[in-house]
Scaffold this active site. Structure first.
Site, PDB file in Angstrom:
ATOM      1  N   GLY A  37     -46.858  -9.753  29.906  1.00 40.41           N
ATOM      2  CA  GLY A  37     -47.265 -10.862  30.605  1.00 40.41           C
ATOM      3  C   GLY A  37     -45.501 -11.411  30.855  1.00 40.41           C
ATOM      4  O   GLY A  37     -44.828 -11.397  29.884  1.00 40.41           O
ATOM      5  N   THR A  38     -45.248 -11.953  31.964  1.00 37.04           N
ATOM      6  CA  THR A  38     -43.737 -12.556  32.172  1.00 37.04           C
ATOM      7  C   THR A  38     -43.714 -14.085  32.477  1.00 37.04           C
ATOM      8  O   THR A  38     -43.965 -14.744  31.507  1.00 37.04           O
ATOM      9  CB  THR A  38     -42.986 -11.695  33.027  1.00 37.04           C
ATOM     10  OG1 THR A  38     -44.017 -11.338  34.411  1.00 37.04           O
ATOM     11  CG2 THR A  38     -42.899 -10.146  32.639  1.00 37.04           C
ATOM     12  N   THR A  39     -43.040 -14.297  33.631  1.00 31.56           N
ATOM     13  CA  THR A  39     -42.381 -15.671  33.488  1.00 31.56           C
ATOM     14  C   THR A  39     -43.230 -16.977  33.655  1.00 31.56           C
ATOM     15  O   THR A  39     -44.146 -16.903  34.550  1.00 31.56           O
ATOM     16  CB  THR A  39     -41.445 -15.691  34.738  1.00 31.56           C
ATOM     17  OG1 THR A  39     -40.736 -14.386  34.486  1.00 31.56           O
ATOM     18  CG2 THR A  39     -40.546 -16.786  34.595  1.00 31.56           C
ATOM     19  N   ALA A  63     -40.439  -7.610  36.202  1.00 34.25           N
ATOM     20  CA  ALA A  63     -41.572  -7.660  35.741  1.00 34.25           C
ATOM     21  C   ALA A  63     -42.073  -8.977  36.285  1.00 34.25           C
ATOM     22  O   ALA A  63     -43.178  -9.414  35.604  1.00 34.25           O
ATOM     23  CB  ALA A  63     -41.262  -7.731  34.175  1.00 34.25           C
TER      24      ALA A  63
END
Lengths: 282, 252
Positions: free
Chosen positions: A54-56, A234
């Site tokens: 999972g990213t930002t 991403a």
């Protein structure tokens, strides 16, 4: 009653762990059912490959509250594994948590953390203090250190309202963490974690100040996520075609932790996307 | 060589039962009843901090009478059991019935294996989608379990209170009406029970300050349990005098 680590079987009375002193759910699970805790797993030698990431996520303070927002993308290497993953969660009535990193462990930790907060509240009749919640999260990240060293790191972002400090214009607080469980309070007005956080923070540095109202803060958060998505593969853009928008949780003393409705985030996301059409840099 | 003291199992169990019953009867009572929008817990409890009523899980509440440390350890064990089940499976998989069975086994184990039984009675209540689906389980000191659909009375002179409720309880009571009924029933106990020092005293008015009241609200999402603060209580109970004057249900 002899085996303190046995899970309660139907047909048997409760093991001793159920009657042991203490008020932490994690401590209890460690005694009663250790296989359910993420930190207690044996880490295999070698690479785990590319588990989903999972990213930002970004956190912003504003006049009267604090918010937490995240994009919706999960990736594994160069592939998108989920377009509409949720990474931002209300943890209890006055706090929210988001985690960047290995998605499987992150979601598990969030679930464990929300149960932990509720567990404490039920046993003691009063909720933990905001610092207490932040420290508890720190403990849980520390428990994941071994997995983090094997490449399965998770880094949370925790925001909340201090219910005891009534009257202040900026009741919101932001806590960020490192993989070893180190806890750092962010005294500025924003923070971000995850692969696109570099870009999101740069955007917020130019765009955000804490003396704004909630609508502006939500807009700033979505703008920052857009900037992150612009430069980080991403991180996902708002997907207007599929109706997938960032998740935003606001926390105010009046309404507590509230996940904004899709109508509200969609109108903000559409406005941001429209404004960027002729002005890609924002 | 002398034989060790022999006590027959019957006598042993009887003595333990007597001990537990006496202990429970000394305490103040708790009434749990279903009303139109949920389950109501009313405890005669002058303490603000030592709770007899508590939240266990999203739809499940707990009430107990007897020795505080004993029922509190059961309460904590119940929260742990419910949270662990919900964490390992899903929140939907936590049921009041399972919890009641767990309590029954735990109480039974204590009763048969330990020298002193728990001097407690416990009620596990689960609010359902409608009043017919509300579930209440009453557990005794020896692990015996009863399944009730309308009301549960524990502690003190439970029989007297049960008598009042048997007579006047109706399905579909509103919250205020259910609360007034519970308070009146708890007052009846004091009337006949506290007469050990003299003639049967007239029934006592129970002030809201010595009540601990909580509800499991049917239509409240997620966590249904809510405590009703004393300030709200007085408003709810005060309606009583108005209703009595206007010829509402009164039983003397």
């Amino acid at each position: 009653m002899e085996n303190p680590t046995a899970r309660a079987q139907s047909g048997a009375a409760l093991p001793n762990a159920y009657f042991a002193p203490g008020s932490s759910f994690v401590d209890f699970v460690r005694a009663a059912a250790p296989e359910l805790l993420p930190g207690n797993r044996v880490v295999p030698e070698g690479q785990v490959g590319h588990p989903p990431h999972g990213t930002t996520v970004v956190a912003l303070k504003y006049r009267g509250g604090v918010l937490l927002a995240g994009d919706r993308r999960a990736t594994a290497g160069n592939l998108i594994v989920q377009r509409d993953i949720e990474k931002v969660f209300p943890a209890d009535a006055y706090s929210a948590v988001a985690i960047a990193g290995t998605a499987g462990i992150a979601l598990e930790l969030v679930r464990l953390f929300t149960v932990e907060l509720q567990h404490y509240e039920k046993i003691h009749g009063v909720p933990l203090s905001l610092e207490g919640k932040a420290n508890q999260l720190s403990n849980m990240i520390r428990g994941n250190l071994e997995l983090a060293m094997a490449g399965l790191a998770v880094v949370p972002l925790f925001v909340g309202i201090d219910v005891d400090s009534d009257g202040t214009e900026w009741p919101g607080r932001i806590f960020n963490y490192d993989v070893t469980g180190g806890r750092y309070e962010e005294h500025g007005s924003y923070h971000a974690v995850g692969s696109g956080s570099l870009f999101a923070k740069s955007a917020l540095k130019k765009r955000h100040e804490r003396d704004v109202d909630e609508d502006t803060a939500v807009r700033n958060a979505v703008e920052a996520l857009y900037d992150a998505a612009d430069d980080d593969t991403a991180t996902g853009h708002p997907d207007l075609g599929r109706k997938i928008y960032p998740v935003v949780v606001t926390i105010t003393p009046e309404h507590g932790a509230v996940r904004l409705s899709d109508e509200r985030t969609s109108s903000v996301a559409e406005a941001v996307v429209a404004a960027r059409r002729d002005n890609p840099g924002g | 060589m002398t034989l060790p003291f022999y006590t027959s199992p019957e006598q042993l169990m009887r003595e333990r039962s007597d001990l537990a019953r006496k202990g429970i009867a000394r305490g103040r009572s708790v009434v749990v009843l279903t009303y139109s929008d949920g389950v109501l817990f009313v405890a005669d409890n002058p303490s603000n901090t030592l709770h007899k009523v508590s939240e266990i899980y999203d739809r499940i509440g707990f009430a107990a009478v007897g020795r505080y440390p004993e029922f509190d350890s059961l309460r904590v064990a119940g929260i742990r059991h419910a949270d662990l089940t919900g964490y390992a499976y899903d929140r939907k998989d936590v049921s009041g019935q399972t919890l009641a069975n767990v309590y029954a086994k735990a109480l039974d184990a204590v009763f048969t294996e330990r020298v002193k039984p728990y001097e407690v009675e416990v009620c596990v209540a689960e609010v359902g989608s409608s009043q017919e689906n509300d579930k209440m389980f009453r557990l005794s000191y020896d692990g015996s379990i009863d399944d009730e659909s309308r009301f549960v009375v524990m502690g003190g002179q439970a029989e007297t209170i049960r008598g009042v409720l048997r007579e006047d309880y109706q399905e579909g009571l509103e919250l205020a009406a259910a609360l007034r009924l519970a308070v009146r029933a708890l007052g009846a106990e004091v009337g006949t029970g506290a007469g050990s020092g003299g003639a049967a005293a007239p029934k006592r008015e129970i002030s809201v300050n010595q009540l601990e009241v909580a509800v499991l609200e049917r239509f409240r999402p997620n966590r249904a349990f809510r405590r009703i603060p004393t300030s709200t209580l007085s408003t709810l109970v005060e309606e009583r005098s108005g209703e009595d004057a206007s010829g509402g249900p009164v039983a003397e």
